[in-house]
Structure formats: C-alpha cells, structure tokens
Design an enzyme around this catalytic site. Structure first.
Site, short mmCIF file in Angstrom:
data_model
loop_
_atom_site.label_atom_id
_atom_site.label_comp_id
_atom_site.label_asym_id
_atom_site.label_seq_id
_atom_site.Cartn_x
_atom_site.Cartn_y
_atom_site.Cartn_z
N GLU A 116 0.83 -1.21 0.00
CA GLU A 116 0.00 0.00 0.00
C GLU A 116 0.86 1.27 0.00
O GLU A 116 0.37 2.35 0.33
CB GLU A 116 -0.95 0.02 1.21
CG GLU A 116 -1.85 -1.19 1.35
CD GLU A 116 -2.87 -1.36 0.23
OE1 GLU A 116 -2.89 -0.53 -0.69
OE2 GLU A 116 -3.62 -2.34 0.27
N HIS A 140 -2.95 1.90 8.48
CA HIS A 140 -4.02 1.11 7.86
C HIS A 140 -4.22 -0.16 8.68
O HIS A 140 -3.25 -0.87 8.97
CB HIS A 140 -3.62 0.77 6.42
CG HIS A 140 -4.48 -0.28 5.77
ND1 HIS A 140 -5.86 -0.17 5.68
CD2 HIS A 140 -4.17 -1.46 5.19
CE1 HIS A 140 -6.34 -1.24 5.06
NE2 HIS A 140 -5.34 -2.04 4.76
N HIS A 142 -7.17 -3.58 9.66
CA HIS A 142 -8.38 -4.32 9.30
C HIS A 142 -9.26 -4.43 10.54
O HIS A 142 -9.19 -5.40 11.28
CB HIS A 142 -8.01 -5.71 8.77
CG HIS A 142 -7.22 -5.67 7.50
ND1 HIS A 142 -6.71 -6.80 6.88
CD2 HIS A 142 -6.87 -4.63 6.71
CE1 HIS A 142 -6.08 -6.45 5.76
NE2 HIS A 142 -6.15 -5.14 5.64
N GLU A 170 -17.95 11.16 22.46
CA GLU A 170 -16.62 11.71 22.19
C GLU A 170 -16.32 11.79 20.68
O GLU A 170 -15.44 12.54 20.27
CB GLU A 170 -15.54 10.85 22.86
CG GLU A 170 -15.42 9.49 22.20
CD GLU A 170 -14.45 8.55 22.89
OE1 GLU A 170 -14.88 7.44 23.22
OE2 GLU A 170 -13.30 8.91 23.09
N HIS A 211 -12.85 -3.96 3.64
CA HIS A 211 -11.39 -4.12 3.75
C HIS A 211 -10.83 -3.54 5.07
O HIS A 211 -10.22 -4.26 5.85
CB HIS A 211 -10.73 -3.46 2.53
CG HIS A 211 -9.26 -3.65 2.47
ND1 HIS A 211 -8.55 -3.78 1.29
CD2 HIS A 211 -8.32 -3.74 3.45
CE1 HIS A 211 -7.27 -3.94 1.57
NE2 HIS A 211 -7.10 -3.92 2.87
P1 13P Z 1 1.12 -5.51 3.01
O1 13P Z 1 1.54 -6.77 3.75
O2 13P Z 1 1.70 -5.46 1.63
O3 13P Z 1 1.38 -4.29 3.83
O4 13P Z 1 -0.46 -5.62 2.77
C1 13P Z 1 -1.35 -5.78 3.82
C2 13P Z 1 -2.65 -5.13 3.55
O5 13P Z 1 -3.41 -4.90 4.48
C3 13P Z 1 -3.02 -4.74 2.17
O6 13P Z 1 -4.11 -3.86 2.15
ZN ZN Z 2 -5.36 -4.04 4.01
#
Ligand code: 13P
Ligand code: ZN
Length: 384
Positions: A116, A140, A142, A170, A211
């Site tokens: 990313e 980023h 999940h 909050e 995602h």
């Molecule tokens: P990477 O391991 O390449 O960082 O990818 C993980 C991910 O969450 C892709 O969106």
């Molecule tokens: Zn991801």
C-alpha cells in the site's frame, strides 16, 4: 545509536504491537508509515545504507521530494515487528522527483515496503500540505466491526460519520470533520491511492469498504487513538443493530449542535440531517438555459462548489434533482425543515447569491420577482 533505539522507531513498534493486540492485524493485514524528521534521520545516518537501488513507487509524490519514511514491509506480520524490527520494517528515502524510493535500512532478509506504499505516500503528501507538515503518521488496519458495517450501511460519508458520531459522545470531538468512504476497489495500486488521498483532503480517516480503515495523525498516539475511537464506535453500533433494528433514544442533531457550541467545534451541517424525512415538504421549480448552453450547465453542476452544497444541506434540502428536456429545466427537492426555512436560508446566503450571479450568463432569466428564484410549480398530486 542503534536504529531500533530511536524514539520514533520505538513508537512505531509499540503501535504495531498494540494494533495486533486489538485484533486488527491477522497474518500480514494492515501497514504503517511514519514521515521521519530531518533531525531524527541525521543522528542515524552512520547506520544507514547508501547503496540502495532506486525503485519505482508506482505513483508520483513531488510534495515529498527527498523525504524519508519508516514503513512496514509487505507480507510482514505485525505481531513479529517487536521481535525482529530489522526484518519487518524499512527506512526508505525518496528521490527529488518523488517517483522512486531506495532502501536505507531494514528488510534484512529481503522483501519490499508495504504493497500500500502508493496510498501511504499520496496520503502523506496531501496531509503534509493540508496540515502544514504537522501530520506524520499514516496507519491502515483491518478493523472488524467497521468492516462489518460496510456490508449493511450505505457507503456514504454522511451516513458513516453520523452513525458513528451517534454511538459515542466523544466521536464528534475526536473526528469533527467526519470520515470518508471508498467503495470496494482492488487494493495496492495507484487507483485506490488517488481515491483515498482525494478524501484525505477533508478527512483524517477513510474507510475502505469490505477491507479496513486508513487514519492520519500528528503522532503515533493520535493516529492510533483515532483508529481506536472509530472502531470502538463501530463495535457499539454493531451491538445496537444486533439487539434491535430501531433506537428508542439517541444523540439528535440538536444535541450535536449543542455539543459543537460547548466544545467550540465546527460540525458540518451535512452530517446533521433529519432521519425522518417522510413528511418533508417538497418544492419544484422550472427554468430554461440559453440556446446551446446545456453542456455548460451540466459541467457547472458536476463541479458544484462544496460551499454551495453545504448551504443546501444547512437549508435542510435533500434529494435535489434537476431534469432537462431540450433547454427546459425542471428542479425538485425535499425540504427537511420546510419550504419556508429552505427559502430563507438560501435568500440570506452570500454563497447562493454568488452562485446565481455565476449562472446568470447561461440562464434565460425568468425569475420570480418576489423570491428572486426560479418560478415554483404547484403540487397537484402526491402518493407516498
Ligand atoms: P502488506 O503486507 O503489503 O502491507 O499488505 C497488507 C494489507 O493490508 C493490504 O491492504
Ligand atoms: Zn489491508
């Protein structure tokens, strides 16, 4: 000093471990990047490589010319970062054009920076400019509850912001600008990076449907705190939705306005819509463009000024639609707070005045002399 002893590297490692402990980083899921200060880099210089090979980023970030970043490696597991940072992380620097990067440290056993990287760098470029260099962290993860919501809520900035704001008092204080939403896209490329960084112009958090979430912040604490607050709010919403589909009570638009006044926040009105708009009054108008001006009329509306959209939201106007037949125009909207209120807000707005003046050259002016707007139509039938 060893690279791993630097304070920013320690902060980075701690965030990776904390995110894993939250359950946000299955396998290699998620990634993190930090824009390194020149002073932080210079103390590490003797420990850094100078023979790295330049490689393409996959996009251009000229606003980050020559900058260095600490980033997680692609395919590396967040749970392993603390155990072996030199294998899991990389320090990279960008070339003067912001098109290529080379490795200065890390990825000891081979590998690449996160897949990313285009999104991280394009977000950094936007945030560096928009915050005068204050934001340094892009994260980023999940986050499962937020991901769950992307299957059941409309993928609209307004809906995600409002629903999450309602779940925890909050929230409007932590993310007063709201959050953005990107529909499902293939991850890891330039296209999703362009879409995400466009939303990062106005938000500090952007959801990727089905995602995860991207957050931007000044420090590791603030960036992690933003991710944590949003995901916690999503968790509460998932629980509420699981118990029953309606709410007996909630935080209402007028409550948010009171909160904003007390906390000196500016909460955009477009997030404070009335949810029950069934009995909303409606308004229709007609007008006409000058011969040959329809394409220009469409173009100007496709690029509607954001401040104009904000005034219309504040006026309680919803579902604004304009139809054309030849050069004839027919406009329709619902007035959540009544027609009189919608007309009053528009009549008093300098933005609407500017917009009307801007449109004058392509419209046949047949304004209602009383209201200064296009002539209204009379409703003769309605079926709800
Ligand atoms: P990477 O391991 O390449 O960082 O990818 C993980 C991910 O969450 C892709 O969106
Ligand atoms: Zn991801």
């Amino acid at each position: 000093m060893r690279v791993t002893d630097a304070e920013f590297v320690q902060g980075f490692i701690r965030l990776c471990s904390d995110g894993y402990a939250q359950g946000w980083h299955e396998r290699n899921g998620g990634n993190l990047s930090y824009r390194i200060r020149e002073s932080e880099l210079s103390t590490l210089r003797p420990r850094l490589r100078t023979d790295g090979v330049w490689q393409s980023i996959g996009t251009a970030v000229p606003g980050l010319s020559g900058e260095a970043f600490l980033v997680s490696g692609s395919g590396k597991f967040m749970r392993n970062v603390a155990l072996d940072p030199e294998a899991c992380l990389a320090i990279i620097e960008l070339d003067p054009a912001g098109e290529n990067y080379r490795l200065l440290w890390g990825l000891r056993d081979g590998g690449k920076p996160t897949s990313e990287l285009p999104t991280h760098l394009m977000n950094h470029e936007v945030k560096k400019r928009a915050t005068n260099g204050r934001h340094r962290v892009i994260y980023h993860a999940h986050t499962p509850n937020l991901i769950a919501l992307t299957f059941v809520l409309p993928l609209k900035d307004e809906v995600f912001t409002r629903e999450l704001w309602e779940m925890a008092t909050e929230c409007p204080v932590v993310f007063p600008d709201g959050i953005g939403v990107v529909g499902w896209m293939v991850p890891g490329g330039r296209e999703i990076a362009v879409e995400t960084s466009r939303l990062m112009e106005r938000y500090d958090a952007v959801v990727w449907a089905h995602h995860g979430l991207f957050c931007s912040g000044e420090s590791f604490d603030l960036c992690f705190g933003l991710m944590h607050t949003i995901e916690k709010s999503a968790e509460i919403l998932v629980k509420v939705l699981s118990v029953r589909s309606d709410r007996l009570q909630t935080i209402r638009p007028q409550d948010f306005r009171a909160l904003a006044a007390d906390f000196r926040l500016s909460l955009p009105e477009r997030f404070l819509y009335e949810k029950e708009s069934k009995c909303a009054e409606r308004l229709a108008w007609r007008g006409r463009v000058k011969a040959g001006c329809m394409a220009e009329y469409r173009r100007r509306h496709a690029e509607l000024w954001p401040e104009m959209a904000e005034v219309l939201w504040a006026a309680g106007i919803r579902n604004y639609s304009i139809f054309a037949s030849g050069e004839e125009l027919f406009g329709y909207y619902e007035c959540e707070r009544g027609v009189a209120y919608a007309e009053k807000v528009q009549a008093e707005s300098p933005v609407v005045k500017r917009w009307n003046a801007y449109m004058q050259d392509i419209l046949e002016l047949r304004m209602d002399p009383e209201t200064g707007a296009q002539p209204k139509l009379t409703q003769v039938f309605r079926l709800d």
